[in-house]
Each structure stands twice: as structure tokens, then as C-alpha cells.
Design an enzyme around this catalytic site. Structure first.
Site, short mmCIF file in Angstrom:
data_model
loop_
_atom_site.label_atom_id
_atom_site.label_comp_id
_atom_site.label_asym_id
_atom_site.label_seq_id
_atom_site.Cartn_x
_atom_site.Cartn_y
_atom_site.Cartn_z
N ARG A 101 4.71 19.33 -14.28
CA ARG A 101 4.07 20.61 -13.94
C ARG A 101 5.07 21.71 -13.64
O ARG A 101 4.81 22.87 -13.90
CB ARG A 101 3.14 20.42 -12.74
N ARG B 181 4.52 8.81 -23.11
CA ARG B 181 4.47 8.63 -21.65
C ARG B 181 4.70 7.17 -21.29
O ARG B 181 5.02 6.87 -20.13
CB ARG B 181 3.12 9.10 -21.10
N HIS C 137 -2.51 3.41 -16.23
CA HIS C 137 -3.92 3.54 -15.88
C HIS C 137 -4.53 2.15 -16.02
O HIS C 137 -4.66 1.67 -17.15
CB HIS C 137 -4.63 4.50 -16.81
N HIS D 9 -9.91 12.51 -21.60
CA HIS D 9 -10.19 13.86 -21.13
C HIS D 9 -11.34 14.47 -21.92
O HIS D 9 -12.07 15.33 -21.41
CB HIS D 9 -8.96 14.76 -21.28
N ASP E 126 -8.94 8.43 -11.49
CA ASP E 126 -8.52 9.51 -12.37
C ASP E 126 -9.50 10.67 -12.19
O ASP E 126 -10.51 10.56 -11.48
CB ASP E 126 -8.49 9.01 -13.82
#
Length: 361
Positions: free
Chosen positions: A74, A141, A172, A184, A254
């Protein structure tokens, strides 16, 4: 309500500083933390001021962020180190396994030290998903396709985080890397058997369980095991993760704003209740403070409070303790001190100046 200690919600805030509505929500005893995003970032000074504002509301609020390295980072400017994607560490393992472990630990230390110097408590990292090659949302990732490599490099990264005083969140569970769909945006299904998943994707959780501080379950449905996504499934959270694997840390959901989290049309509060009843300790609710001035968060807080009054969920002192346990217990170095510290400078060297493989002259 003053006796409520569980505080199961981790919410976002709208901007670069707290507004009156943000402060009101963070004072609510249902709220246990804040998750930050790139929209909450302008500079180190601004981020430090925002974190100080949050702690001025309540010292026990956990300030968290998704900060893994690679494309999920971020804060990238004003001195923050652009860390490599985890796949890069896995690739380096194939050249120099001990050097990759050292580099992973250095990445964890740099990541945590920089965040903590600005007042951030916690990052949702590392990713334990296996790199099966077909998942766009996981992709680079993931450390590696081999669960053994993932386990060793994740443990190294977690050691680096811990050295800087930061806990971690493995994600996850039980594994997101096999499915192609981005949760998402869509519902994802993994049709493998429990045995197949436990022997591959979930293996790092089994091997690391005694040292894991927090776990984030996937919003993936594994129909051979349960019809519910893992993050809302008592089978996955209680029977498998708690009982079979023996995990005793915090289970953090999540984002409830993701499409796969509310595929049946549930409201935020219905999804939060479902997760809490399934065994989650805290529910993550992202990017709602910027929707209609945060009205979805206000509705969530009101409805979850009403559900508490009706006895639809019960605060759990063990869940409260698990959240408290994620807060840092040692003071961080200030930024200027960090920049000249021997440990930080050595870690930066290990991240970017790759050592020669062992035995090579």
C-alpha cells in the site's frame, strides 16, 4: 455494551485523517481494528499522524494493512522500500536455498520495521498459497509451488516480522492458489477432496501451526468438504483448522465486501454473523467508509449490535485475547533512528544485494 470485550470488526476509514464519523465508529466497542489502504497514504508524516489519531481514540485498536511486497504494497513512496514479490524469493530458493531464507527474513524485518516506524501495528502477510500457475489473483504473491519451500520461506519471513515486533497473518486457508476465479469479483470453487487439499495446499498450516499468530481463511467453496466458503464454514474453521490442525491463534476473515463473501445476497451484518458463528475471531470489512459517507458501516454496527441483544452471537473472551495478542509489545524505532540502525541497513543489503550461493567463490 461497556462489558463487551470481543470487538470483532476491523473497519476501514475514509481518508488521510480521521473525520468525525470515523471517530464515532472507532469508539464503538464492536470495533477492534482499522485496515488502511493506499487512499489513506500521502506521506510518512501524514501516515504517522493518522495512526496517532486512531490510537488517541482507543489504544487497543489494531492498525493493520495489506503489505506483502510486490504488487500488494500500500505504501511505496517517501522512503518505503519497494519489496520483491514472494515468487522472486521462491525463484531464488532454486539457486541458493539458505540465501533465500536469509533474504525472506530480511524482507520481513524491513517490511515490519518501516510500517511500525509510522505507527502501523500489523500486516496481513505471508501468503501460504501454493503457486499452481493458474490463479491471477494469487500469482506472484505465492512463494512457490512446493509446500515445503512455501513453509520454510514463510517461516523465515515471519521471523523477520517478529524481530521488528510485528505479528503475522498466514493466508488464505486452506489454499487459494488452485482456483482461477478472483474471489473479489466472483464465486470460486475447488473440487478437490479434503485429503488432496490437506496433503498439498494446507500442509504449510499443519507444519507451522504451533508458531502461527493469525490465519485468514479463503472465500473459496470446497464442495467435497462443505457447501460454504471456508471463511464461513464451521467444518473448515472449527473441525479442520482448530481441531485437526491444532491452530490456537486468531482467525481473521477476508474482506466481507468481496463478491464471494456474500454470493447469496447476504448483508454485511449477515455475513459477519455467519463468520463469527463459524469460528472467526474478527471480521474484516474494507472500502465501505467511502460508500455513501460510510452508511454501510453504520448499518453494520447497528445490526450487529441488535444481533448481540437478540443472542444471535456471544462475545468470546478468548477471541478478545487473540486480537490483543496481535498488538505489538515492544516500542518501534522512529524513522530517522531506523534509517541509521545497523540491523535495518544490513537487512536492506540482504534484500537487494544477493549473496553468492553457499560454496561458490
Amino acid at each position: 455494551m461497556q462489558l463487551l470485550m470481543h470487538s470483532p470488526l476491523i473497519l476501514d476509514v475514509a481518508g488521510l485523517q480521521l473525520g468525525a464519523a470515523d471517530r464515532k465508529r472507532l469508539r464503538n466497542p464492536l470495533v477492534g481494528g482499522v485496515v488502511l489502504f493506499a487512499r489513506n497514504w500521502e506521506s510518512r508524516g501524514q501516515l504517522s499522524a493518522l495512526c496517532a489519531q486512531i490510537k488517541a481514540v482507543r489504544l487497543d485498536l489494531l492498525i493493520a494493512v495489506d503489505h506483502e511486497g510486490g504488487r500488494v504494497q500500500r505504501f511505496r513512496t517517501d522512503g518505503f522500500t519497494a519489496l520483491p514479490a514472494m515468487r522472486e524469493l521462491g525463484a531464488y530458493w532454486m539457486v541458493d536455498a539458505p540465501g533465500a531464507m536469509r533474504r525472506a527474513a530480511a524482507c520481513g524485518f524491513v517490511l515490519a520495521s518501516e510500517l511500525r516506524a509510522c505507527g502501523v501495528d500489523f500486516s496481513f502477510t505471508p501468503v501460504l498459497d501454493l503457486d499452481w500457475g493458474g490463479s491471477s489473483v494469487i500469482g506472484d504473491r505465492a512463494f512457490h509451488a512446493d509446500a515445503r519451500v512455501v513453509t520454510v520461506l514463510a517461516q523465515s519471513l515471519m521471523l523477520g516480522l517478529a524481530r521488528a515486533g510485528m505479528a503475522h497473518c498466514a493466508k488464505h486457508f486452506p489454499g487459494h492458489g488452485y482456483v482461477r476465479a478472483d474471489t473479489h469479483l466472483a464465486v470460486a470453487h475447488d473440487a478437490r477432496t479434503l485429503g488432496a487439499i490437506l496433503s498439498a495446499d494446507a500442509a504449510p498450516y499443519q507444519w507451522l501451526a504451533p508458531g502461527l499468530r493469525a490465519v485468514m481463511p479463503a472465500h473459496v467453496i470446497y464442495p467435497e468438504v462443505d457447501a460454504l466458503p471456508a471463511g464461513f464454514s464451521p467444518v473448515w474453521l472449527r473441525d479442520v483448522l482448530r481441531e485437526r490442525i491444532g491452530f490456537t491463534g486468531a482467525i481473521l476473515s477476508d474482506d466481507l465486501g468481496m463478491a464471494a463473501a456474500r454470493a447469496e445476497g447476504q448483508s454485511l451484518s449477515q455475513a459477519a454473523l455467519q463468520g463469527l458463528q463459524a469460528g472467526c475471531d474478527a471480521m474484516l470489512v474494507c472500502n465501505q467508509s467511502v460508500v455513501h459517507n460510510g452508511r454501510p458501516l453504520d448499518v453494520l454496527l447497528r445490526e450487529l449490535d441488535q444481533a448481540l441483544e437478540r443472542g444471535q452471537w456471544t462475545p468470546d473472551v478468548r477471541s478478545a485475547q487473540r486480537r490483543f495478542d496481535l498488538l505489538p509489545t515492544q516500542p518501534p524505532l522512529q524513522w530517522d533512528e531506523l534509517m541509521v540502525s545497523d540491523s535495518y541497513r544490513a537487512a536492506l543489503d540482504d534484500v537487494f544485494n544477493l549473496p553468492r550461493p553457499a560454496g561458490e567463490k
